[in-house]
Every structure is written in C-alpha cells, then in structure tokens.
Design a protein around this motif. Sequence first.
Motif, PDB file in Angstrom:
ATOM      1  N   VAL A   1       0.519 -11.905   2.085  1.00 32.93           N
ATOM      2  CA  VAL A   1       0.184 -11.125   3.274  1.00 32.93           C
ATOM      3  C   VAL A   1       1.338 -10.183   3.592  1.00 32.93           C
ATOM      4  CG1 VAL A   1      -0.195 -11.218   5.765  1.00 32.93           C
ATOM      5  CG2 VAL A   1      -1.338 -12.864   4.259  1.00 32.93           C
ATOM      6  N   ARG A   2       1.014  -8.948   3.831  1.00 31.37           N
ATOM      7  CA  ARG A   2       2.045  -7.959   4.163  1.00 31.37           C
ATOM      8  C   ARG A   2       1.558  -7.051   5.292  1.00 31.37           C
ATOM      9  NH1 ARG A   2       6.718  -6.294   1.719  1.00 31.37           N
ATOM     10  NH2 ARG A   2       7.396  -4.129   2.145  1.00 31.37           N
ATOM     11  N   SER A   3       0.792  -6.025   4.965  1.00 30.44           N
ATOM     12  CA  SER A   3       0.332  -5.095   5.997  1.00 30.44           C
ATOM     13  C   SER A   3      -0.808  -5.700   6.808  1.00 30.44           C
ATOM     14  CB  SER A   3      -0.135  -3.785   5.355  1.00 30.44           C
ATOM     15  OG  SER A   3       0.936  -3.140   4.714  1.00 30.44           O
TER      16      SER A   3
ATOM     17  N   LEU B   1      -8.207   1.313  23.376  1.00 28.47           N
ATOM     18  CA  LEU B   1      -7.569   0.163  22.751  1.00 28.47           C
ATOM     19  C   LEU B   1      -6.120   0.487  22.383  1.00 28.47           C
ATOM     20  CD1 LEU B   1     -10.531  -0.918  20.421  1.00 28.47           C
ATOM     21  CD2 LEU B   1      -9.729  -2.138  22.459  1.00 28.47           C
ATOM     22  N   ALA B   2      -5.390  -0.544  21.938  1.00 25.06           N
ATOM     23  CA  ALA B   2      -3.989  -0.353  21.554  1.00 25.06           C
ATOM     24  C   ALA B   2      -3.735  -0.979  20.180  1.00 25.06           C
ATOM     25  CB  ALA B   2      -3.067  -0.964  22.602  1.00 25.06           C
ATOM     26  N   MET B   3      -4.669  -0.782  19.250  1.00 27.45           N
ATOM     27  CA  MET B   3      -4.507  -1.313  17.897  1.00 27.45           C
ATOM     28  C   MET B   3      -3.242  -0.727  17.274  1.00 27.45           C
ATOM     29  SD  MET B   3      -8.463  -1.192  16.475  1.00 27.45           S
ATOM     30  CE  MET B   3      -8.679   0.563  16.812  1.00 27.45           C
ATOM     31  N   THR B   4      -2.527  -1.551  16.504  1.00 24.84           N
ATOM     32  CA  THR B   4      -1.249  -1.141  15.926  1.00 24.84           C
ATOM     33  C   THR B   4      -1.160  -1.556  14.465  1.00 24.84           C
ATOM     34  OG1 THR B   4      -0.179  -1.470  18.081  1.00 24.84           O
ATOM     35  CG2 THR B   4       1.254  -1.278  16.168  1.00 24.84           C
ATOM     36  N   PHE B   5      -0.668  -0.661  13.631  1.00 26.35           N
ATOM     37  CA  PHE B   5      -0.457  -0.978  12.218  1.00 26.35           C
ATOM     38  C   PHE B   5       0.945  -1.532  12.020  1.00 26.35           C
ATOM     39  CE2 PHE B   5       1.085   0.140   7.986  1.00 26.35           C
ATOM     40  CZ  PHE B   5       0.076  -0.383   7.187  1.00 26.35           C
ATOM     41  N   LEU B   6       1.056  -2.628  11.285  1.00 26.53           N
ATOM     42  CA  LEU B   6       2.347  -3.200  10.918  1.00 26.53           C
ATOM     43  C   LEU B   6       2.476  -3.166   9.405  1.00 26.53           C
ATOM     44  CD1 LEU B   6       2.988  -6.409  13.084  1.00 26.53           C
ATOM     45  CD2 LEU B   6       4.108  -4.184  13.240  1.00 26.53           C
ATOM     46  N   ALA B   7       3.478  -2.478   8.913  1.00 29.85           N
ATOM     47  CA  ALA B   7       3.682  -2.408   7.465  1.00 29.85           C
ATOM     48  C   ALA B   7       3.991  -3.787   6.897  1.00 29.85           C
ATOM     49  CB  ALA B   7       4.803  -1.432   7.134  1.00 29.85           C
ATOM     50  N   ASP B   8       4.663  -4.629   7.696  1.00 28.60           N
ATOM     51  CA  ASP B   8       4.976  -5.988   7.247  1.00 28.60           C
ATOM     52  C   ASP B   8       4.845  -6.964   8.417  1.00 28.60           C
ATOM     53  OD1 ASP B   8       5.804  -8.293   6.047  1.00 28.60           O
ATOM     54  OD2 ASP B   8       7.763  -7.553   5.419  1.00 28.60           O
TER      55      ASP B   8
ATOM     56  N   VAL C   1      -6.144 -10.256  14.181  1.00 24.76           N
ATOM     57  CA  VAL C   1      -5.535  -9.268  13.291  1.00 24.76           C
ATOM     58  C   VAL C   1      -6.500  -8.983  12.144  1.00 24.76           C
ATOM     59  CG1 VAL C   1      -3.173  -9.964  13.826  1.00 24.76           C
ATOM     60  CG2 VAL C   1      -4.336 -10.979  11.857  1.00 24.76           C
ATOM     61  N   VAL C   2      -6.278  -7.853  11.505  1.00 26.17           N
ATOM     62  CA  VAL C   2      -6.993  -7.514  10.271  1.00 26.17           C
ATOM     63  C   VAL C   2      -5.954  -7.334   9.175  1.00 26.17           C
ATOM     64  CG1 VAL C   2      -8.405  -5.791   9.073  1.00 26.17           C
ATOM     65  CG2 VAL C   2      -8.949  -6.423  11.436  1.00 26.17           C
TER      66      VAL C   2
ATOM     67  N   ILE D   1       0.849  -1.188   0.000  1.00 22.48           N
ATOM     68  CA  ILE D   1       0.000   0.000   0.000  1.00 22.48           C
ATOM     69  C   ILE D   1       0.884   1.237   0.000  1.00 22.48           C
ATOM     70  CG2 ILE D   1      -1.830  -1.245   1.199  1.00 22.48           C
ATOM     71  CD1 ILE D   1      -1.137   0.270   3.717  1.00 22.48           C
ATOM     72  N   THR D   2       0.336   2.360  -0.423  1.00 23.08           N
ATOM     73  CA  THR D   2       1.130   3.582  -0.540  1.00 23.08           C
ATOM     74  C   THR D   2       1.344   4.226   0.829  1.00 23.08           C
ATOM     75  OG1 THR D   2      -0.794   5.025  -0.823  1.00 23.08           O
ATOM     76  CG2 THR D   2       0.117   3.973  -2.820  1.00 23.08           C
TER      77      THR D   2
END
Length: 235
Positions: free
Chosen positions: A65-67, A40-47, A125-126, A19-20
């Motif tokens: 699967v990546r992000s 909450l403590a949701m976190t984005f992982l680029a990989d 996870v999403v 994703i960009t």
Amino acid sequence: MWSAMEKRISRRKFAKEPITDQEKEKIIALIDEFNAASGLAMTFLADGSHAFQKLSKSYGLFTNVRSLIVMKGKKELQDLKEKLGYYGEELVLAITDLGLGTCWVGGTFDKDELMADDGEELVCVVLVGRVAAPSLTEKMVRSATHRKVKAMAERIISDQPLPQWVENGMKAVLLAPSAKNSQKTLFKYENNRLNAQIADDYAMDLVDLGIAKKHFEIEAGGKFEFGNGGVFHLS
C-alpha cells in the motif's frame, strides 16, 4: 464508463513501483474538480502506507500500500457520506480508466495515522496503485467476500414493468461495489417515480448508497437527489 465499471475490482495487492507524476497530477486535478463541485475535502496522499502497517488493523490483506485518497469532509456537510460515495466512485472509475487499481477501505486501517482537520470527518480511504494479475490471496479474499451478485429483481421494487432506462441503470448498479458485498441499496419504481434508499444501520451504508446512485446515473442518464430515499430525475 461502462468498461471501467466492468474492469473495476477491489485490489489488495499493489506493485512496489509508485504511480507516475503524470498519473498523480491527473488524480489530483479530478479530486480538486469534485471537491469544488461537492464541498468535500478529499485529499491525495502519495504515501499513506503508515496507516496500514499494523497487522491488527489490516489483517495482512493488503500488500505494498502506498498512494491513497483520504475520503473526508466537513462534519456539518449535508449528505457527507453519500457524497463521498457518489463523487468517490466517479473518481475510482476515472482512475480505473488510467489503468490503475483501486480499493475502497472502510475500517481495516489506522485512522489515527491519517490526520483530519478539526471539524472534518474521515470516513474511509481509497487505495490507488499499479497492479498486476490478481494474486492467489486476492482471489481467495474476493471469493470469500464477494458472494453471489444479487439478481436485479432483488434490488428493485416495482409496480409495473421496468422501462429500458431503468433496466440500463440497474445493470450498472449490479456492478457497483459495496461494503462486505452487502448490496443493500434498494431501488423503488412506483407510479413512474424512482428512488433509492438503504437501511443505514452500518457505518458505510450511506457511502454505498452514493456509489449505487452514481452507477445508476451513468447508464440511465439523469440525476438523483441526494439523501436517503432521494428521487431520480430522468434527463
């Protein structure tokens, strides 16, 4: 958000193209907003691909699967799982509006590969990524796991004819994802009072309750109390 609810399907095959940066920034901003509102403590992982590299966990159902978004929060946070479903689904619908694909994943990944701080519970996870037309594998998996959608009458108990706002909300509920397509969240409209509840005999049930409540609110206009059996308050 109706169009996003209609468009959203669980995607298991993603493009190799990440994703960009602009999309990533929008997603992180939304996560920060929802974390601030919910605790909450949701976190984005680029990989986060390392959590899906063992076939024993993913059964080969996921490709490229990546992000991903790690759905977690403090163990002591009241209604933790339900809030992850509620705010997580609002996040999923916003990501759908960005033209990206998503998939809620409850168990077919290696949680040990996604570190959570002490005192936090990692629930699910999403997955997030760029998608093309559904692959043959996705269609087969969807056919196997997405059985017939239950009729509205199977999802709500009522002692009187349903007012339009309840019907509107229930139509949105029928579009809500649920673990194993169980569609277990049950609504009750009795004595002009609406609530939502679930059996809570499976790990993802309370997440599904939060997702269903969010879908109902979007179309009915109003707010649910958190908690299994929480009451709805019409705007």
